[in-house]
Design an enzyme around this catalytic site. Sequence first.
Site, PDB file in Angstrom:
ATOM      1  N   ASP A 168      -8.765  -4.412  -6.097  1.00  0.00           N
ATOM      2  CA  ASP A 168      -8.281  -3.645  -4.940  1.00  0.00           C
ATOM      3  C   ASP A 168      -9.087  -2.363  -4.776  1.00  0.00           C
ATOM      4  OD1 ASP A 168      -6.723  -2.098  -3.101  1.00  0.00           O
ATOM      5  OD2 ASP A 168      -4.971  -3.314  -3.614  1.00  0.00           O
ATOM      6  N   HIS A 187      -7.293  -5.742  -0.662  1.00  0.00           N
ATOM      7  CA  HIS A 187      -6.192  -4.788  -0.746  1.00  0.00           C
ATOM      8  C   HIS A 187      -4.874  -5.558  -0.709  1.00  0.00           C
ATOM      9  CE1 HIS A 187      -4.006  -1.158  -0.543  1.00  0.00           C
ATOM     10  NE2 HIS A 187      -3.826  -1.105   0.755  1.00  0.00           N
ATOM     11  N   SER A 195       0.839  -1.198   0.000  1.00  0.00           N
ATOM     12  CA  SER A 195       0.000   0.000   0.000  1.00  0.00           C
ATOM     13  C   SER A 195       0.876   1.251   0.000  1.00  0.00           C
ATOM     14  CB  SER A 195      -0.960  -0.058   1.186  1.00  0.00           C
ATOM     15  OG  SER A 195      -1.964   0.918   1.050  1.00  0.00           O
TER      16      SER A 195
END
Length: 514
Positions: free
Chosen positions: A453, A483, A227
């Site tokens: 995602d 995610h 991320s």
Amino acid sequence: MANPSRLRAAALTTTTVLLTALLAGCGQSAEHVDVTAQKLEWSDCPAPSEAEGGGSAPSPLPNGAKWSCATMKAPLDWARPKGDTIDIALIRARASGPASERIGSLVFNFGGPGGSGVSTLPAFAGDYAALRTRYDLVSFDPRGVGRSEPVKCLSDSQLDAFFQQDATPDDGAERTDLLKRTKGFNAACEKNSEQVLPHVRTTDAARDMDLMRRLLGDDKLHYFGISYGTELGGVYAHLFPDRVGRAVLDGVVDPTQNPEQSALGQARGFQLALDNFAEDCTSKTTECPVGDTPQDVKNRIAKLLGDLERKPIPGIVPRQLTQTAATNGIAQALYSKDFWEYLTEGLEQAYDGDGKILMLLSDSMNGRGENGEYSNIAAANIAINCADEKPRYTADQVERKLPEFRAASPLFGDYLAWGMLSCTDWAVPGAADHPDVSAPGSAPILVVGNTGDPATPYEGARKMVEALGEGVGVQLTYQGQGHGAYDSKNKCVQSAVNGYLLDGKVPKPGMVCS
């Protein structure tokens, strides 16, 4: 109040713990200190601090090996490398395989920005057991986070009130109130953390990682970023392309977008995840308890949120589930397909007037523990993003953009658009419109994108590959949900990532796993 940047990477550790349970002053004055001459002193790890999320000291690994922790001193201001220092908290698990096969250290950043690597790595170490055969697993609390001079803004009770309030104003009075609360939060951050706020940029954290690499004894930085950690990894590669070892970026932030474009992309991403959740629930052989068709599921959620705006329902005593908290909780559950069952149960209960599960999910997003204490993920997230991002949006600008955001997501559009006000009246100017990750001359970097995602939409992986430059970024696509990709436990993804990190086998560009 939620904001789009925080949605970029919620801390899933807290969610798991909560749902399972219920179902420093800044650097000392240190003129003329050479931080490159220090030696890391490793010892048993303490229990996580309140700013790291609290809890118990990390348990030994399956083979009985203990976690070790250390403190690294870094310049508070990298423009004055021999000036005042800041303490950076580190954690390490030694490689489990033969010393002759050890590659070095593999440094993790799990995202946020604002997530504590010191508390997160032990929670998920089992997922990286294969990588530990040849690497020491290492993570850290970036500056401003956890035990690394945490940014402090509001007290726990003040945060309870802050997160209960309406983040999607419908009229002039509510808009004025939102601006007042945002200004008050940001002023509290400046009052309580003024010295560190100018020095929590991603470029600062990248320079910390290079010092860390050196002190760990590695010629190259071997890195796993998830991320926001992909942005940090890209910035590191830009600053130190000749020092990149084997690096993986998973759940990729689009480095070409400004905050508005990022928030709009997230609106589309969370809407896609919601569509997928609704389709999954209603396509099963057993009856979906929250709707008869995908559209019915979404209609009922929209009605719930509208009802909550007018009349909140009991959540976790004494707090009530508000429209904002419910939206926040729904978004948190969409980060991982593993949480869809909690979302289904939470919605079912909320329709019956019980908001506990949705509030637990919202608490997780905001870093609130069962004991009512907050980690500093929300404060650190805003501080890092506002130090990084140059744009400062006004309420009038947001209102003009609302139709576009609502078209992208009827459910999350307003929520994400108004979140762009988070940096209004911030004490420190932002560095740039978007990060620079161009890294000519770097070793190959594996960039893993997930088509489903919600927080870092799939398109960001291609943009990262292009921005890194020709011959650097190598894209791997996972056709899945949630995610990130590696933690999905998809065998194809893990085989490709492990093959690269452990054996140096670069996957063929454009490889697809499903």
